[in-house]
Design a protein around this motif. Structure first.
Motif, PDB file in Angstrom:
ATOM      1  N   ALA A   1       3.005  -7.821  -0.419  1.00 40.06           N
ATOM      2  CA  ALA A   1       1.744  -7.503   0.101  1.00 40.06           C
ATOM      3  C   ALA A   1       1.703  -6.352   1.276  1.00 40.06           C
ATOM      4  CB  ALA A   1       1.175  -8.857   0.791  1.00 40.06           C
ATOM      5  N   ALA A   2       2.537  -6.293   1.953  1.00 37.68           N
ATOM      6  CA  ALA A   2       2.674  -5.249   2.980  1.00 37.68           C
ATOM      7  C   ALA A   2       2.735  -3.695   2.094  1.00 37.68           C
ATOM      8  CB  ALA A   2       4.008  -5.256   3.854  1.00 37.68           C
ATOM      9  N   ASP A   3       3.530  -4.109   1.129  1.00 36.02           N
ATOM     10  CA  ASP A   3       3.767  -2.692   0.067  1.00 36.02           C
ATOM     11  C   ASP A   3       2.662  -2.150  -0.291  1.00 36.02           C
ATOM     12  OD1 ASP A   3       5.066  -0.478  -1.056  1.00 36.02           O
ATOM     13  OD2 ASP A   3       6.243  -1.789  -2.300  1.00 36.02           O
ATOM     14  N   ILE A   4       1.859  -3.282  -0.783  1.00 39.00           N
ATOM     15  CA  ILE A   4       0.460  -2.877  -1.500  1.00 39.00           C
ATOM     16  C   ILE A   4      -0.674  -2.233  -0.558  1.00 39.00           C
ATOM     17  CG2 ILE A   4      -1.716  -3.874  -2.669  1.00 39.00           C
ATOM     18  CD1 ILE A   4       0.253  -6.023  -3.705  1.00 39.00           C
ATOM     19  N   LEU A   5      -0.635  -2.713   0.723  1.00 43.66           N
ATOM     20  CA  LEU A   5      -1.603  -2.202   1.742  1.00 43.66           C
ATOM     21  C   LEU A   5      -1.003  -0.886   2.100  1.00 43.66           C
ATOM     22  CD1 LEU A   5      -2.034  -5.372   3.941  1.00 43.66           C
ATOM     23  CD2 LEU A   5      -3.733  -4.318   2.493  1.00 43.66           C
ATOM     24  N   PHE A   6       0.279  -0.624   2.456  1.00 47.38           N
ATOM     25  CA  PHE A   6       0.853   0.604   2.854  1.00 47.38           C
ATOM     26  C   PHE A   6       0.521   1.701   1.448  1.00 47.38           C
ATOM     27  CE2 PHE A   6       4.199   3.733   2.616  1.00 47.38           C
ATOM     28  CZ  PHE A   6       4.312   4.193   3.895  1.00 47.38           C
ATOM     29  N   SER A   7       0.712   1.232   0.469  1.00 48.01           N
ATOM     30  CA  SER A   7       0.556   2.226  -0.842  1.00 48.01           C
ATOM     31  C   SER A   7      -1.067   2.632  -0.775  1.00 48.01           C
ATOM     32  CB  SER A   7       0.748   1.560  -1.986  1.00 48.01           C
ATOM     33  OG  SER A   7       2.389   1.437  -1.960  1.00 48.01           O
TER      34      SER A   7
END
Length: 525
Positions: free
Chosen positions: A515-521
């Motif tokens: 989820a953090a990777d999705i938000l960061f992307s």
């Protein structure tokens, strides 16, 4: 003495009996080794205009002909070299090179590294390509050559045991008997390469060494000296007939070229290799009957004589006294070679309970396997890109080390294919179709929705709008079968060894990172 017509007639009979198994084995060998490049040409061949296309998105690696042409240009001082390479005759030569060479060949890996070394010797790209050369040679030493021995073993067994399993090509790994046959096959390749410089000597030695894979498949414990000696003796006074035997398949090979190798997979390769297996057994039978020197090294009579049920029971009773690893699990599978009688047995730690392919995965297991296969796919693609092209390339929109397309396809495979595990060919075809649809959909959505083209396959034949191509779907189908039949059951077995609390926390951790990777992307897009 032996006749070509008799060998070929017998081989056709065996091909008819084990058709789909033989096709599957030959296809796997063609895909996993550099031995039969023509057989995979129809789904991996570059178009002739590939080198002139604009590379706005990542494009597959250069074809072997382009790599060779680049090498010639770099080392040539002739100003007319580039014009000569663009001539019609050199274009025909390019086609032949791409037809009869494989991109995974260690030789072309070395040429790619050499070209990069000339252009930019201090770059990371050059470093990765040099590492890739060593890995290519390692792959050929420990995998490609051993798979050729496994292929020979499969064709020797299926003559009398029609239910021989496809995974027989991996039997040396199961036996944990690798280094001696790998060394013998390496010496065979090395000696053949050196003899090829003499041209005529290379042709003669090609036939003199032709029986070595079959000899090793019967008895992997044969040393280098004895393997070469036996092959030389078996082919003594038969080399001209072996040449004529190969020549008799010329018409089939021409038809195969016209179909870009498609006919090679469907018929020619099983037919040719089956014929050579018949030839080996004929030469072997005569050699053993004459009690010729070192005949005792050909020590697998079960290839020639199928034991009756009573003979198997007696052999099993005698084997029980040896306290070997197969003592408690040996069984008499119908129409399968009695593996517990083989001259080499695996160590006890290698004999494990069979994997449960048809198991029903829990929601938590599927959740974990989604991330596991996503990470595995990212590592695989990035590793291949680094070592083959010297570039760090990922087709994931996310920053983290995962490609969700792999995970999504993996979950679909486990859910849909569970009751079809007994039909591996059907599973393979279904995975091809499933992956094609998902990859096309993902590329279409990212291209028109986000104006990003993740992958461009337009330089390959048999592609659809540059979004999918046959080679990619076939490669993933093989990987999907490996995931379904081997990786997923093993990973799930390890996952279930954790306590329930640890499994829950592991899934939570993976979810938070994802989820953090999705938000960061999203914020950095």
């Amino acid at each position: 003495m032996w006749k070509r017509s008799t060998l070929k007639k017998t081989a056709r009979k065996h091909v008819k009996a084990g058709y789909w198994r033989m096709i599957s084995v030959c296809f796997l060998i063609a895909t996993l080794t550099a031995s039969y490049p023509l057989a995979t040409t129809f789904f991996s061949q570059h178009t002739l205009t590939a080198q002139y296309q604009t590379k706005s998105a990542y494009m597959p690696e250069d074809s072997n002909s382009e790599v060779l042409n680049d090498t010639i240009e770099y080392i040539s001082d002739d100003a007319g070299t580039e014009e000569a390479l663009d001539s019609y005759s050199f274009r025909i030569a390019d086609i032949l090179i791409d037809l009869y060479t494989n991109a995974s060949s260690a030789v072309f890996s070395a040429l790619r590294a050499f070209n990069s070394l000339l252009l930019d010797p201090l770059s990371y790209s050059t470093l990765f390509l040099i590492i890739g050369v060593f890995l290519s040679f390692g792959y050929q030493f420990f995998i490609s050559n051993l798979l050729l021995v496994g292929e020979a073993r499969f064709f020797l067994e299926i003559r009398n045991y029609p239910q021989t399993r496809i995974n027989k090509i991996f039997y040396l790994y199961k036996l944990r008997f690798i280094f001696k046959p790998a060394w013998v096959m390496f010496c065979r390749s090395l000696f053949q390469l050196l003899w090829n410089f003499t041209i005529i000597g290379g042709i003669i030695k090609h036939y003199e060494y032709s029986m070595i894979p079959f000899i090793l498949s019967e008895n992997p414990a044969v040393g280098r000296k004895n393997a070469f000696y036996l092959s030389k003796q078996l082919t003594h006074q038969h080399k001209w007939k072996l040449f004529l035997l190969d020549l008799s398949f010329l018409g089939w090979k021409c038809l195969s070229i016209l179909t870009l190798g498609f006919l090679d997979i469907l018929f020619v390769n099983p037919y040719v290799i089956g014929t050579k297996a018949e030839l080996y057994m004929t030469l072997r039978r005569n050699y053993v009957l004459l009690r010729s020197p070192c005949y005792e090294k050909l020590n697998d009579p079960a290839l020639e004589h199928v034991l009756s049920e009573d003979e198997l029971l007696i052999s099993k009773a005698l084997y029980d006294d040896s306290q070997g690893p197969y003592t408690k699990i040996a069984y008499f599978a119908p129409a399968q070679y009695p593996a517990f009688l083989y001259s080499i047995q695996p160590p006890e730690y290698a004999v494990k309970a069979p994997l449960k392919i048809q198991q029903k995965y829990s929601f938590m297991s599927l959740y974990f396997l989604f991330f596991a296969f996503s990470v595995f796919g990212w590592l695989l693609e990035v590793g291949i890109s680094l070592l083959r092209d010297g570039t760090f390339t990922s087709r994931s929109l996310l920053t983290g080390p995962w490609i969700p397309l792999y995970g999504l396809c993996g979950i679909c495979i486990l859910i849909v294919m569970r009751k079809l595990s007994a039909k591996p060919v059907f599973v393979f075809l279904l995975i091809m179709g499933m992956y094609s649809l998902l990859e096309y959909a993902v590329n279409w959505i990212t291209e028109f929705g986000l104006h990003i083209r993740l992958w461009n396959y337009s330089s390959y034949l048999l592609n659809i709008n540059g979004r999918i191509y046959m080679g990619g779907t076939v490669a993933f189908a093989l990987l999907g079968c490996a995931f379904f039949y081997s990786l997923a059951p093993r990973w799930n077995r390890l996952f279930l060894k954790l306590t329930r609390k640890k499994r829950i926390w592991l899934c939570i951790l993976l979810t938070v990172l994802f989820a953090a990777d999705i938000l960061f992307s999203i914020f950095t897009f």
